[in-house]
Design an enzyme around this catalytic site. Structure first.
Site, PDB file in Angstrom:
ATOM      1  CG  ASP A 279     -72.234 -54.476 -35.370  1.00  0.00           C
ATOM      2  OD1 ASP A 279     -71.235 -53.725 -35.479  1.00  0.00           O
ATOM      3  OD2 ASP A 279     -73.387 -54.057 -35.168  1.00  0.00           O
ATOM      4  CB  VAL A 280     -67.016 -53.600 -37.572  1.00  0.00           C
ATOM      5  CG1 VAL A 280     -66.694 -54.275 -38.882  1.00  0.00           C
ATOM      6  CG2 VAL A 280     -67.917 -52.397 -37.776  1.00  0.00           C
ATOM      7  CE1 TYR A 383     -68.865 -41.666 -44.061  1.00  0.00           C
ATOM      8  CE2 TYR A 383     -67.994 -39.743 -45.200  1.00  0.00           C
ATOM      9  CZ  TYR A 383     -68.166 -41.116 -45.127  1.00  0.00           C
ATOM     10  OH  TYR A 383     -67.660 -41.928 -46.099  1.00  0.00           O
ATOM     11  CE  LYS A 387     -65.647 -43.110 -43.438  1.00  0.00           C
ATOM     12  NZ  LYS A 387     -65.377 -44.545 -43.525  1.00  0.00           N
TER      13      LYS A 387
HETATM   14  N1  LIG Z   1     -68.632 -44.761 -51.890  1.00  0.00           N
HETATM   15  C1  LIG Z   1     -67.946 -43.672 -51.726  1.00  0.00           C
HETATM   16  O1  LIG Z   1     -67.963 -42.766 -52.555  1.00  0.00           O
HETATM   17  C2  LIG Z   1     -67.078 -43.533 -50.515  1.00  0.00           C
HETATM   18  C3  LIG Z   1     -66.281 -42.400 -50.438  1.00  0.00           C
HETATM   19  C4  LIG Z   1     -65.461 -42.250 -49.342  1.00  0.00           C
HETATM   20  C5  LIG Z   1     -65.452 -43.189 -48.348  1.00  0.00           C
HETATM   21  N2  LIG Z   1     -66.250 -44.273 -48.433  1.00  0.00           N
HETATM   22  C6  LIG Z   1     -66.186 -45.247 -47.335  1.00  0.00           C
HETATM   23  O2  LIG Z   1     -65.917 -46.531 -47.853  1.00  0.00           O
HETATM   24  C7  LIG Z   1     -66.522 -47.519 -47.044  1.00  0.00           C
HETATM   25  C8  LIG Z   1     -67.367 -48.412 -47.940  1.00  0.00           C
HETATM   26  O3  LIG Z   1     -68.344 -47.634 -48.563  1.00  0.00           O
HETATM   27  P1  LIG Z   1     -69.293 -48.187 -49.685  1.00  0.00           P
HETATM   28  O4  LIG Z   1     -69.592 -47.053 -50.577  1.00  0.00           O
HETATM   29  O5  LIG Z   1     -68.729 -49.411 -50.236  1.00  0.00           O
HETATM   30  O6  LIG Z   1     -70.596 -48.504 -48.798  1.00  0.00           O
HETATM   31  P2  LIG Z   1     -71.698 -49.641 -48.919  1.00  0.00           P
HETATM   32  O7  LIG Z   1     -72.868 -49.140 -48.162  1.00  0.00           O
HETATM   33  O8  LIG Z   1     -71.870 -50.084 -50.329  1.00  0.00           O
HETATM   34  O9  LIG Z   1     -71.037 -50.864 -48.108  1.00  0.00           O
HETATM   35  C9  LIG Z   1     -70.815 -50.798 -46.730  1.00  0.00           C
HETATM   36  C10 LIG Z   1     -70.929 -52.195 -46.160  1.00  0.00           C
HETATM   37  O10 LIG Z   1     -70.633 -52.115 -44.774  1.00  0.00           O
HETATM   38  C11 LIG Z   1     -71.540 -52.957 -44.090  1.00  0.00           C
HETATM   39  N3  LIG Z   1     -71.703 -52.502 -42.709  1.00  0.00           N
HETATM   40  C12 LIG Z   1     -72.314 -51.382 -42.261  1.00  0.00           C
HETATM   41  N4  LIG Z   1     -72.273 -51.349 -40.925  1.00  0.00           N
HETATM   42  C13 LIG Z   1     -71.635 -52.459 -40.511  1.00  0.00           C
HETATM   43  C14 LIG Z   1     -71.305 -52.975 -39.235  1.00  0.00           C
HETATM   44  N5  LIG Z   1     -71.615 -52.334 -38.094  1.00  0.00           N
HETATM   45  N6  LIG Z   1     -70.642 -54.147 -39.173  1.00  0.00           N
HETATM   46  C15 LIG Z   1     -70.329 -54.818 -40.299  1.00  0.00           C
HETATM   47  N7  LIG Z   1     -70.630 -54.364 -41.528  1.00  0.00           N
HETATM   48  C16 LIG Z   1     -71.271 -53.204 -41.629  1.00  0.00           C
HETATM   49  C17 LIG Z   1     -72.841 -52.854 -44.864  1.00  0.00           C
HETATM   50  O11 LIG Z   1     -73.685 -53.964 -44.604  1.00  0.00           O
HETATM   51  C18 LIG Z   1     -72.335 -52.804 -46.295  1.00  0.00           C
HETATM   52  O12 LIG Z   1     -72.278 -54.087 -46.851  1.00  0.00           O
HETATM   53  C19 LIG Z   1     -67.321 -46.772 -45.988  1.00  0.00           C
HETATM   54  O13 LIG Z   1     -66.557 -46.705 -44.812  1.00  0.00           O
HETATM   55  C20 LIG Z   1     -67.493 -45.387 -46.582  1.00  0.00           C
HETATM   56  O14 LIG Z   1     -67.600 -44.426 -45.578  1.00  0.00           O
HETATM   57  C21 LIG Z   1     -67.065 -44.476 -49.499  1.00  0.00           C
END
Ligand SMILES: NC(=O)c1ccc[n+]([C@@H]2O[C@H](COP(=O)([O-])OP(=O)(O)OC[C@H]3O[C@@H](n4cnc5c(N)ncnc54)[C@H](O)[C@@H]3O)[C@@H](O)[C@H]2O)c1
Length: 476
Positions: A279-280, A383, A387
């Site tokens: 967990d981060v 959120y 960010k």
């Molecule tokens: N997908 C988008 O459009 C988008 C846009 C802007 C920002 N983001 C950001 O990009 C990042 C990745 O997003 P994504 O779309 O790939 O999401 P996702 O849900 O596909 O992947 C996120 C991963 O983080 C892991 N995770 C969650 N909490 C955790 C914790 N406490 N410790 C360790 N691992 C943990 C999850 O298990 C998952 O595998 C996120 O920070 C999200 O906010 C995504």
């Protein structure tokens, strides 16, 4: 001694007429002293051949033992006794092992059986440059998945200013050296690729390289390939990043929750990827993941923060008379912002131990914010705050770590096609894609991974937030 002409070949060996011939009865008459004498002669012959690193044919061994080429059948027992004894002498006295590398056309090589000098690549002075070139070529083939087209090999050697056609100061005609010597000595195999016109070839490790060279040593030798930690690597943007890095020769520790798909992905990607369930937000668990990087891959060059969560809750919902749950707000801040900082601070500590490159560079930290840091929408208070926090801390951390040669860059993605958005109906996803000025679609996670690679390759980008959004500006 009787003179009996022999013209038949045996096996693939080319047997020729014998001047000094033995009948089976004479073979049996060999005294132990004579056998020992033959053993010494064979040992000497094998050691001389090994100087040239040429594979040794069984036919030549027979010839060295019995004068001219002889029939394996007739001398089978005596020959086996002599070869076995010679093998034992080589093993006990010289630490060499006689190994058969080709059973169809019996051919042998001598393998150094002494324990390897840890971390050293000893080779004789004269041979140093040649062996150095060989190790580079073997490493290149190994890193490319054990087989490369000859055109790709020459392209790579050109980068090292080693050209196939021209005379090289040290190596002479390099194409001749590689194709003649290394191929003939069985370090490399050159295989023609079917259905190519003009005919193309590929190189792969030969049997001698397989036996004499530890792939782990090669990996250490070419260890300039990046070592990375990717959080949230089991899904979406993190997953695409892990895959791209591994495809490009990096070794990656994939950090994700134990319940995520990270373990399975790491298994699929093989030995260049290790899963660290964590967990981060936990200093202990992130510390353990970094220990995996150090133990398995020796260091850390890049940390990419992709782990994150999102919620959509209004600050105060007047229709439902419901206020935003404080714990939900804190949870999002804790995972997205505090978790990112936790990974940054501990990664920086490990990176600081890296030997700096010529530019003084020791490593790179990449964070993932969002366009919501700038244009947060209704329901995105937590959120956007998380960010926005990442955007806000990018410059001060870059300044903190500048004296150590560690860069910090944040990517602010727009709308990407990840499991985060996969749950939305197709219509909504299309609608969201159309909001992007150009290209009017959701981003591909591979495009995020591509930017991570570009950031790693460009040492001048530091302390910056890069939007990756197709010019999207979110509406309220
Ligand atoms: N997908 C988008 O459009 C988008 C846009 C802007 C920002 N983001 C950001 O990009 C990042 C990745 O997003 P994504 O779309 O790939 O999401 P996702 O849900 O596909 O992947 C996120 C991963 O983080 C892991 N995770 C969650 N909490 C955790 C914790 N406490 N410790 C360790 N691992 C943990 C999850 O298990 C998952 O595998 C996120 O920070 C999200 O906010 C995504």
């Amino acid at each position: 001694m009787s003179q009996r002409k022999r013209s038949k070949g045996l096996g693939c060996s080319q047997m020729t007429d014998g001047e000094e011939d033995f009948s089976p009865s004479q073979v049996e008459r060999y005294s132990q002293d004579q056998v020992n004498q033959k053993v010494s002669e064979l040992v000497q012959f094998l050691l001389v051949k090994d100087q040239k690193k040429m594979p040794i044919k069984k036919a030549d061994m027979l010839k060295s033992v019995f004068g001219k080429y002889r029939s394996c059948k007739e001398y089978k027992d005596l020959y086996s006794e002599i070869v076995n004894k010679a093998g034992r002498t080589l093993q006990e006295v010289f630490g060499l092992q006689l190994v058969e590398i080709d059973t169809k056309c019996p051919t042998y090589i001598l393998i150094n059986n002494l324990p390897r000098a840890e971390g050293k690549y000893p080779c004789r002075d004269k041979e140093k440059e040649k062996m150095g070139l060989l190790l580079i070529i073997l490493s290149f083939i190994f890193m490319k998945g054990n087989s490369v087209k000859d055109s790709a090999l020459w392209e790579f050697l050109n980068l090292l200013r080693v050209y196939p056609g021209k005379q090289h100061r040290v190596f002479g005609d390099v194409r001749k050296l590689v194709t003649d010597e290394f191929v003939h000595q069985k370090y490399l195999e050159m295989i023609s690729i079917p259905l190519t016109d003009p005919r193309e070839f590929k190189f792969q490790w030969g049997p001698r390289a397989e036996k004499e060279t530890s792939k782990k040593d090669v990996l250490n030798f070419v260890a300039k390939g990046l070592v990375a930690l990717v959080t949230g690597g089991g899904s979406g943007l993190g997953r695409a990043t892990v895959e791209r890095l591994v495809q490009h020769g990096a070794r990656v520790v994939l950090l994700d929750l134990p319940t995520s798909a990270g373990g399975q992905l790491a298994q699929e990607l093989g030995e260049h990827c290790a899963f660290a369930p964590a967990d981060v937000t936990s200093p202990k668990e992130v510390g353990a993941a970094l220990a995996v990087a150090q133990k398995h891959f020796g260091r850390l060059d890049l940390a990419v923060n992709c782990a994150g969560i999102g919620i959509a809750v209004k600050t105060y919902n007047s229709k439902k008379d419901k206020v935003h749950d404080l714990e939900d707000f804190q949870r999002v801040i804790n995972v997205n912002l505090v978790g990112t900082f936790n990974v940054i601070r501990l990664s920086a500590q490990l990176m600081s131990q890296n030997k700096p490159d010529a530019d003084g560079h020791r490593g790179l930290l990449v964070n993932t914010a969002s366009v919501a840091a700038f244009e947060g929408q209704v329901g995105q208070a937590a959120y956007s705050a998380s960010k926005g926090g990442i955007v806000g801390m990018t410059l001060p951390i870059a300044r903190d770590l500048a004296p150590l040669g560690i860069r910090v860059v944040t990517i602010a993605p727009g709308l990407f096609s990840t499991p985060l958005l996969a749950g939305l109906p197709e219509k909504v996803r299309n609608f969201l894609g159309q909001q992007v000025p150009f290209p009017s679609r959701l981003g591909d996670p591979a495009e995020y991974a591509h930017l991570v690679q570009a950031l790693a390759e460009n040492p001048m980008i530091n302390g910056e937030v890069v939007r990756l959004d197709g010019a999207l500006r979110m509406q309220p």
